[in-house]
Design a protein around this motif. Structure first.
Motif, PDB file in Angstrom:
ATOM      1  N   ALA A 306       0.815  -1.216   0.000  1.00 10.14           N
ATOM      2  CA  ALA A 306       0.000   0.000   0.000  1.00 10.14           C
ATOM      3  C   ALA A 306       0.845   1.260   0.000  1.00 10.14           C
ATOM      4  O   ALA A 306       0.365   2.334  -0.394  1.00 10.14           O
ATOM      5  CB  ALA A 306      -0.925  -0.001   1.221  1.00 10.14           C
ATOM      6  N   ARG A 307       2.109   1.144   0.410  1.00  9.63           N
ATOM      7  CA  ARG A 307       2.956   2.335   0.563  1.00  9.63           C
ATOM      8  C   ARG A 307       4.071   2.416  -0.478  1.00  9.63           C
ATOM      9  O   ARG A 307       4.952   3.285  -0.374  1.00  9.63           O
ATOM     10  CB  ARG A 307       3.575   2.340   1.961  1.00  9.63           C
ATOM     11  N   ILE A 308       4.074   1.522  -1.486  1.00  7.61           N
ATOM     12  CA  ILE A 308       5.160   1.467  -2.468  1.00  7.61           C
ATOM     13  C   ILE A 308       5.373   2.827  -3.135  1.00  7.61           C
ATOM     14  O   ILE A 308       4.436   3.480  -3.583  1.00  7.61           O
ATOM     15  CB  ILE A 308       4.843   0.404  -3.544  1.00  7.61           C
ATOM     16  N   ARG A 309       6.667   3.233  -3.186  1.00  3.49           N
ATOM     17  CA  ARG A 309       7.026   4.505  -3.828  1.00  3.49           C
ATOM     18  C   ARG A 309       8.012   4.318  -4.971  1.00  3.49           C
ATOM     19  O   ARG A 309       8.208   5.225  -5.774  1.00  3.49           O
ATOM     20  CB  ARG A 309       7.610   5.469  -2.788  1.00  3.49           C
ATOM     21  N   TRP A 448       0.237   2.695 -14.949  1.00  3.05           N
ATOM     22  CA  TRP A 448      -0.679   2.641 -13.796  1.00  3.05           C
ATOM     23  C   TRP A 448       0.077   2.894 -12.493  1.00  3.05           C
ATOM     24  O   TRP A 448      -0.402   3.631 -11.626  1.00  3.05           O
ATOM     25  CB  TRP A 448      -1.355   1.278 -13.748  1.00  3.05           C
ATOM     26  N   LEU A 449       1.240   2.298 -12.345  1.00  4.25           N
ATOM     27  CA  LEU A 449       2.022   2.495 -11.124  1.00  4.25           C
ATOM     28  C   LEU A 449       2.387   3.963 -10.944  1.00  4.25           C
ATOM     29  O   LEU A 449       2.288   4.519  -9.842  1.00  4.25           O
ATOM     30  CB  LEU A 449       3.286   1.637 -11.164  1.00  4.25           C
ATOM     31  N   ARG A 450       2.810   4.611 -12.038  1.00  3.50           N
ATOM     32  CA  ARG A 450       3.168   6.032 -11.946  1.00  3.50           C
ATOM     33  C   ARG A 450       1.960   6.887 -11.564  1.00  3.50           C
ATOM     34  O   ARG A 450       2.108   7.902 -10.877  1.00  3.50           O
ATOM     35  CB  ARG A 450       3.734   6.513 -13.283  1.00  3.50           C
ATOM     36  N   GLU A 455       6.754   6.839  -7.522  1.00  5.40           N
ATOM     37  CA  GLU A 455       7.505   7.965  -8.064  1.00  5.40           C
ATOM     38  C   GLU A 455       8.634   7.535  -9.001  1.00  5.40           C
ATOM     39  O   GLU A 455       9.051   8.306  -9.863  1.00  5.40           O
ATOM     40  CB  GLU A 455       8.091   8.797  -6.918  1.00  5.40           C
ATOM     41  N   ARG A 456       9.155   6.332  -8.819  1.00  2.00           N
ATOM     42  CA  ARG A 456      10.296   5.905  -9.614  1.00  2.00           C
ATOM     43  C   ARG A 456      10.085   4.487 -10.121  1.00  2.00           C
ATOM     44  O   ARG A 456       9.740   3.590  -9.351  1.00  2.00           O
ATOM     45  CB  ARG A 456      11.577   5.966  -8.768  1.00  2.00           C
ATOM     46  N   VAL A 547       0.520  -7.375 -10.912  1.00  2.00           N
ATOM     47  CA  VAL A 547       1.284  -6.466 -10.060  1.00  2.00           C
ATOM     48  C   VAL A 547       0.422  -5.275  -9.675  1.00  2.00           C
ATOM     49  O   VAL A 547       0.380  -4.857  -8.507  1.00  2.00           O
ATOM     50  CB  VAL A 547       2.568  -6.001 -10.777  1.00  2.00           C
ATOM     51  N   ALA A 548      -0.285  -4.721 -10.665  1.00  2.00           N
ATOM     52  CA  ALA A 548      -1.197  -3.611 -10.373  1.00  2.00           C
ATOM     53  C   ALA A 548      -2.313  -4.071  -9.442  1.00  2.00           C
ATOM     54  O   ALA A 548      -2.720  -3.328  -8.526  1.00  2.00           O
ATOM     55  CB  ALA A 548      -1.781  -3.059 -11.669  1.00  2.00           C
TER      56      ALA A 548
END
Length: 629
Positions: A306-309, A448-450, A455-456, A547-548
């Motif tokens: 939930a906190r992946i950056r 989607w991740l971005r 952020e990276r 993954v999403a």
């Protein structure tokens, strides 16, 4: 029988009910002192038992919320609210029963996986005949090479190869795909799949412990046993909530001068919403992920997801389809193309790398027989060495091959292609060129991740830079680290910022970096790598879109857990403030608090359902990358 099992499971509930009935009956019959004595004795025993548990928790470094329940019981006894003290005990015991029910409801998908674990196998006595005479054996006793009969609607006990001409299987428990899949002779059949309407034969290729379903079961058991985030979330609220509750209760007593107000407030401060909401929500998230085809090893992983950056991806088999096709054979002087392919494919029998499969498949398509090796060894991410017919064959990366064969000549390859270099007896023998297209969904997943707080996004791969750049730019990744050895991948993952860091790999050669990341996800759909101990989560379907799904489920689950806790806290504080005026008697307050428990549980069960990712795979992304294909 079900009622008797319920009684055995929750003895404190029915015992408290009996004591409560006795106390009320004696009080109504005029035996008030006897009634009070029974209540005091019983509740005192419960308080002592709770205090013992609290002391054990403190010695383990965990300060919990039971102090509120103990203070509430002591306070009600002190002011003579004996019935209220028994109701508090009943509500606490009932809260445990509610938590158990909600927990079983939340983890039903996980439990279903365990319940369907295959136990029996039908081993054919005469595998080379048409006879269907079988000998039943435990699934754990099946050996590689045994021929098994799978009857209609039976669960496949071990991974195997289909011997019958054709069959259909329900793989929903493995992949989440509801439609039956069709298999032909020679196709692999995974354990845990349910056979269709016709009996079929398979040859076991792995033992039960190494098969896909047993590895999934091991992951599920680990996920069920992990309750760390529940403790952490409750601890974050324990001291503040306890302090606020005691302040409100103390103020009510001080302002009114009536000690009964202290007890009336605290009966509404029992900690069930905090203790129940978080575990129910996390179990719901684990269950939802399992249904979607992602086994997450514990609630702590959900919280990290939930906190992946930052997110890092391996290339081959992760961002690409992982099924490279041979497009060119370029032998060096003194070597024939078929001979080069035969030696390379024979050596690649002993490699787990995805390029090895493409080389072996190309040899088979050309009718080239593979030769056995006298000895073989693989250096993960670098290459494989095998002694074949007295000749030492090395297949791998150009730098690795050049360290053995100094005459190695690098070949220019087109964008999107990969090359396997070959040396024989210390001499450069040639290059095999393969092309591996990016997954159709890869670009959509990166986008989607971005769009969801990552952020990276970077690529960490051992492949050549030209190939890595071609794939990375196609899927929308600009931060590229190529030609990496395993230690270099680990170092880059450890240094990556911002954190937490997600790493996605194929679970074979990426074990070290999967372990180094805050969350490691293994693409475990293709064989026995599903249980990769280094990974925190395993994708059971051959789709990067999961993954999403995993990140989305993590975010939704954590939101639900926090919301359920805050709902419970908010309602409890409002009720405590109302009780401080004296309008809510202690008995009524204890019963009302059970309603608060029920409300938080129902809300926490929302983790079983959630919004879809909305991931869209553009048609343009399905085009091939390599002009050579």
């Amino acid at each position: 029988m079900r009622f008797l099992r319920w009684l055995a499971r929750y003895p404190l509930v029915w015992l408290t009910v009996i004591v409560l009935i006795v106390v009320l009956t004696l009080g109504a019959a005029g035996f008030a002192r006897t009634s009070a004595g029974i209540a005091i004795g019983y509740v005192s025993l419960v308080i002592a038992w709770t205090l013992v548990g609290m002391i054990r928790d403190v010695l383990r470094g965990h300060v919990g919320l039971d102090v509120l329940a103990v203070v509430a019981m002591v306070a009600t006894l002190a002011v003579g609210e004996y019935v209220a003290s028994l109701v508090i005990v009943l509500m606490l015991a009932g809260g445990e029963a509610l938590e158990d029910y909600a927990g079983r409801r939340a983890k039903r998908e996980l439990t279903a996986l365990l319940d369907r674990s295959p136990q029996i196998a039908h081993v054919l006595v005469h595998p080379n005949s048409d006879s269907d005479e079988v000998q039943d054996a435990a699934a754990d006793d099946v050996e590689v090479g045994d021929v098994l009969l799978i009857r209609p609607a039976e669960v496949v006990p071990v991974d195997g190869v289909l011997l019958s001409p054709a069959a259909s299987f329900d793989e929903s428990s493995l992949t989440g795909e509801s439609m039956p899949v069709h298999r032909s002779a020679g196709d692999e059949v995974l354990s845990g799949a349910v056979n269709g309407s016709r009996a079929v034969r398979i040859r076991a290729v792995r033992r039960s412990a190494d098969s896909q379903y047993q590895q999934i079961v091991a992951l599920v058991k680990q996920a069920q046993d992990d309750r760390a985030p529940t403790v952490r979330l409750a601890d974050r609220f324990a001291i503040p909530f306890t302090a606020v509750s005691l302040v409100i209760a103390g103020a009510a007593w001080g302002l009114s001068g009536d000690p009964a107000r202290f007890a009336e407030v605290l009966v509404l401060a029992t900690p069930c919403p905090l203790l129940i909401a978080a575990p129910v929500a996390f179990l719901g998230g684990l269950s939802r992920a399992a249904k979607a085809g992602v086994i997450i090893k514990g609630g702590g992983v959900i919280e990290q997801l939930a906190r992946i950056r930052s997110a890092a991806f391996d290339k081959t088999g992760t961002l690409t389809e992982g099924r490279p096709d041979l497009v060119a054979v370029d032998p060096a002087a003194g070597f024939d193309a078929d001979e080069l392919l035969a030696l390379a494919a024979s050596a690649e029998q002993y490699s787990s790398h995805v390029l090895a499969d493409g080389i072996r498949r190309a040899a088979a398509e050309r009718g080239i027989a593979l030769r056995p090796a006298a000895e073989a060894s693989e250096v993960a991410t670098n290459g494989v060495t095998a002694v074949i017919g007295g000749r030492t064959v090395l297949v791998g990366k150009p730098a690795y091959v050049a360290s053995i064969a100094p005459d190695t000549v690098r070949r220019d390859i087109a964008s999107g292609e990969a090359a396997a270099y070959v040396a024989v007896d210390g001499r450069f023998a040639g290059v095999l060129v393969l092309a591996d297209d990016p997954r159709p969904e890869a670009a959509a997943v990166v986008s989607w991740l971005r769009a969801h707080e990552v952020e990276r996004v970077t690529m960490l791969t051992g492949d050549a830079r030209a190939t890595a750049e071609a794939i990375a730019h196609t899927v929308g990744i600009d931060d590229i680290h190529a030609e990496l050895l395993a230690p270099e991948k680990v170092h880059l993952a450890a240094q990556m910022r911002p954190r937490p860091v997600l790493m996605v790999g194929d679970g074979i050669n990426d074990a070290p970096v999967l372990a180094a990341a805050d969350v490691g996800i293994a693409m475990g759909a293709k064989g026995a790598t599903a249980a990769g101990d280094a990974a925190d989560a395993v994708i059971l379907t051959d789709s990067l879109a999961k993954v999403a799904d995993a990140v989305s489920i993590g975010k939704h689950t954590l939101r639900v857990a926090y919301a359920a806790i805050w709902i419970g806290i908010a309602i409890s504080i409002v009720l405590m403030l109302i009780a401080s005026t004296g309008v809510i008697p202690a008995v009524a307050g204890a019963l009302i608090q059970e309603g608060v428990d029920l409300a938080t549980i129902l809300y926490a069960l929302r983790a079983l359902r959630g919004p879809a990712t909305g991931l869209v795979v553009p048609a343009a992304e399905k085009e091939t990358v390599s002009p050579a294909r």
